[in-house]
Each structure stands twice: as C-alpha cells, then as structure tokens.
Design an enzyme around this catalytic site. Structure first.
Site, PDB file in Angstrom:
ATOM      1  N   LYS A 243       4.227  11.954   6.774  1.00 46.65           N
ATOM      2  CA  LYS A 243       3.526  12.195   8.044  1.00 46.65           C
ATOM      3  C   LYS A 243       2.973  10.892   8.598  1.00 46.65           C
ATOM      4  O   LYS A 243       2.953  10.681   9.811  1.00 46.65           O
ATOM      5  CB  LYS A 243       2.423  13.235   7.865  1.00 46.65           C
ATOM      6  CG  LYS A 243       3.001  14.640   7.802  1.00 46.65           C
ATOM      7  CD  LYS A 243       1.969  15.690   8.048  1.00 46.65           C
ATOM      8  CE  LYS A 243       2.646  17.053   8.126  1.00 46.65           C
ATOM      9  NZ  LYS A 243       1.746  18.135   7.780  1.00 46.65           N
ATOM     10  N   GLU A 244       2.507  10.029   7.715  1.00 45.45           N
ATOM     11  CA  GLU A 244       1.996   8.720   8.162  1.00 45.45           C
ATOM     12  C   GLU A 244       3.091   7.979   8.928  1.00 45.45           C
ATOM     13  O   GLU A 244       2.872   7.460  10.027  1.00 45.45           O
ATOM     14  CB  GLU A 244       1.538   7.898   6.944  1.00 45.45           C
ATOM     15  CG  GLU A 244       1.180   6.466   7.285  1.00 45.45           C
ATOM     16  CD  GLU A 244       0.333   5.778   6.221  1.00 45.45           C
ATOM     17  OE1 GLU A 244      -0.218   6.462   5.336  1.00 45.45           O
ATOM     18  OE2 GLU A 244       0.206   4.545   6.280  1.00 45.45           O
TER      19      GLU A 244
END
Ligand SMILES: Cc1cc2nc3c(=O)[nH]c(=O)nc-3n(C[C@H](O)[C@H](O)[C@H](O)COP(=O)(O)OP(=O)(O)OC[C@H]3O[C@@H](n4cnc5c(N)ncnc54)[C@H](O)[C@@H]3O)c2cc1C
Length: 385
Positions: A243-244
């Site tokens: 997700k980062e």
C-alpha cells in the site's frame, strides 16, 4: 463517469479537492518555508471528513469502502501544490496503519486505529535505520522481552512525521542478529520515557514534511502492543509496503499530469522566435510522449488497485509501477523544467518545487534497484542457483 469511477466516486473526489484547495494549498508556501506542517491541526480536519479511514471498518470510525475511494483521495492529494503534506497524510493512511487494521486485535484497534482514523493521533512508520535502509533485514533496533513488556533500544532514521508523531509503528528485532526472521511490528507511544527525537533532517525537497532521526533508550512498552505473532514483523511489513508503494504511485501519477498540463499552458503563452513555444514540434511531441507514459502508468496503477480489491497479491505489479513512477517523475520534472526555461529555475514558479519533490520517489519506500530485485524474484530470474 469512467470505467472505474461512478458518480459517488466523483462526488467524493470533489470533496477531497475542496479539502486540498481550502486546507492545504493556501498554507503550502508558509509550511514549506517553516519546514514543517501542523499535523495536529490538519489531521483532525481530514479525519472529520472521513479521509483517514476510507477502507477501515466503521466500527473504528472508518468508512468501510474499497480501495477505489482511497485511489480517488490519493489522486486528489497528488494534485496539491507540494508533495510533502500528501506524503505525510499517506503515511497515516497507507504506510503506518494497514498492518494494524489487518492484523491488530480489537483492543489495539480501539486504542490506536480509532485515533489514527479520527486524526487525533499522528502516526509514523519506523523501519529504516542509519545502517539499514534498502536492506530491511539488517535492522538492529532491538525489543527485548522483560516480563509483560518489551524494552527497546536503537535508532531509526528518515522517519516521516517523526517530530510530531504520537505513535510509531516500529519494526524491531525480537530475536537473532540478522535476517528477516525474528522481527516484530510494535506500536510505540512517543510519550514513553527513553524515546527522543535526535535530529530533524534538512532535505532537498518535501520541505513541509518533517523527517527525523529517532532514538530509543530502554523504551518500555507492553508486549500487548505487538501487531500479530512475534517474529512475523518482516512479513507484515512487506505486505504493508504494497500500500505504501501503490499510494506513492497513485499520488505521483496525478502530480505528473498536473505539472505536464501546467507546462502546456506555459508553452502556449510563452513566445520565442515569433510563435508560441508549444508550436515547436519537439515540444508538443515530447509533451504528448510524456502524457502517454503517464496514462500507461495510471492504467498499471488501476490494474494494481483492481488486483488489490480482488484480494490478490499485488507485489510484482506494485513494484513495477513504483519503479516506473520514480523514473517517469524524474523525466517529467526534468523535461517540464526545461520547457519553462529560466522560469523553471526560480521559486516563484511551482516547477522548482516539483523538481525537488519528485526526486524522492526513486529512493523512498524502496529504491528503484530494490524494486528491480523484487521483480527479478517474482519473474523467477532470481535466485539463479
Ligand atoms: C524524505 C524521506 C522520507 C522517508 N520516510 C521514511 C519513513 O517514514 N519511514 C521509514 O522507515 N523510512 C523512510 N525513508 C527511508 C527510505 O525508505 C530509505 O531512504 C530507502 O529505503 C533507501 O535506504 P537508504 O537511504 O539507507 O539507502 P541505501 O540502502 O544506503 O542505498 C543507497 C542506494 O544504493 C542503491 N542500492 C541499494 N541496495 C542495492 C542493491 N541491492 N543493488 C543495487 N543497488 C542498490 C540504491 O540506488 C539506493 O538508493 C525516507 C527517506 C526519505 C529520503
């Protein structure tokens, strides 16, 4: 309306756009100059609009929506007049809290995720160290068991929101000396005795975002603050990295498009040799080439979102997108600055800031070379023996 976004997404987009225009953009110059933004003022406003817990359960104050809504928010943040504040918000939503939301206990979510979603607590993700950035398996910060607690010693570096955070999602070694086994993710309240901010770093860009070196000297936190089983920290962090990376790709894609369109406007107005700059074939061809690359990247990002929403592993594609985004942002920054001439080099124009900020993407959240290594593994090219 598009293939991916319906009317509700578009209404949500307008709301986020207003937030960026009213609560971020008017303050960017001041916050960039001050080398920090007031997270404790801005985050509660974002939280009140539901921007900090879009995909998180309603039980903890989230909206329980899918990642397409998060995508809309990230695209709109990416259009802000700087990259520092959007990055700081994405740390809260997509970097420091996904593992907590997915693997935390009910008690942990009540205590830590709720205030993160409300914006009443600021979070950092604390993985990198002075001697361990690309090589996460080399981290040395230790959390030793003592009764019901961990006692933490060590140092973390490059930590975004680090001077303002209430909580760190800390990756620490709970056994062994090297390697991906024996690490755990632990929530550390920054008001715990023994924690300190050693230094606030001066950076090339992302000036409005604070980045810090943090120190841990016998910091005692309950074992109950550990996310998931002991020793699983590396795996949870590798999941969380997806997700980062994806959030960085989505924000940067929107930012690239904005800066290219700004460059088109500039080249329409600026005359050289008796005609607008844009009329030179080299210039409009190059701009169209960049727009094509940005569109291709956006479609790869949407493919990643679709895969993520379907619950499938997105590691290879997110790594490919992150690699491409870092490189393309550098090309967009360099080309658009060039087409601005001297005006690209002065602070009155947004180009100079974009040029500085865009450089981070090829380094942060895993450097380009680390993305290439992940892709090589997933393609079966490595290990070769
Ligand atoms: C502004 C900013 C904000 C950040 N925010 C955070 C944060 O909030 N939390 C956090 O934990 N970290 C954060 N980071 C850290 C970031 O993730 C690291 O900087 C990054 O992972 C690279 O690590 P390093 O700087 O130690 O570089 P190194 O690991 O020393 O690598 C240096 C360079 O060597 C090359 N390289 C490294 N390994 C290889 C290899 N195997 N093969 C080929 N080339 C290689 C790459 O080009 C790399 O850029 C941030 C960094 C910056 C600059």
């Amino acid at each position: 309306m598009s293939l991916y976004f319906n009317q509700e997404h578009e209404m949500f987009r307008q709301m986020v756009r207003r937030f960026v225009e009213n609560e971020i953009n008017p303050h960017v110059e001041k916050w960039e100059e001050e080398r920090i933004f007031p997270a404790h003022e801005l985050f509660p406003k974002a939280g009140a609009l539901g921007l900090l817990g879009i995909t998180y359960p309603e039980e903890y104050g989230g909206s329980g929506l899918d990642y397409w809504y998060e995508t809309v928010m990230l695209e709109e943040l990416g259009r802000a007049n700087c990259a520092g504040i959007p990055m700081a918000i994405a740390v809260q939503t997509d970097m420091a809290t996904p593992a907590l939301a997915m693997h935390g206990t009910h008690e942990q979510k009540e205590k830590f995720l709720k205030p993160a979603i409300a914006g009443t607590a600021v979070f950092s993700i604390a993985v990198s160290e002075p001697d361990a950035g690309s090589d996460v398996a080399a981290i040395r910060t230790r959390a030793e068991v003592d009764g019901d607690d961990y006692v933490i010693n060590g140092s973390k570096m490059w930590i975004t929101n680090g001077t303002q955070a209430n909580y760190l999602t800390l990756l620490a070694r709970t056994s062994g000396d090297y390697g991906f086994k024996g690490m755990s993710l632990i929530i550390v309240p920054t008001d715990t005795p023994g924690f300190s901010v050693s230094k606030k770093l001066e950076k090339l860009g992302n000036h409005s975002s604070d980045t810090a070196i943090l120190s841990f000297d016998n910091v005692r936190v309950p074992q109950a603050n550990r996310i998931g089983p002991e020793g699983m920290g590396f795996i949870l962090q590798m999941q969380q990295f997806q997700k980062e990376r994806l959030s960085g790709v989505i924000m940067s894609t929107a930012g690239m498009e904005k800066i290219i369109r700004m460059t088109i406007d500039y080249c329409r107005q600026r005359q050289t040799f008796g005609k607008p700059l844009i009329d030179n074939q080299w210039i409009h061809f190059k701009i169209c080439e960049l727009l094509t690359e940005v569109e291709a990247l956006r479609q790869l990002a949407y493919h990643c979102v679709r895969t993520l929403v379907a619950g499938d592993d997105v590691t290879k594609e997110a790594s490919m997108a992150k690699l491409k985004a870092g490189r393309l942002a550098r090309e967009v920054a360099d080309t658009c600055l060039q087409f601005h001439g001297g005006m690209g080099y002065v602070e009155e124009y947004p180009m100079a800031r974009y040029f500085r900020d865009a450089r981070l993407l090829s380094i942060g959240a895993g450097a380009d070379e680390i993305m290439l290594g992940i892709i090589a593994k997933y393609e079966g090219i490595l290990p070769s023996r």
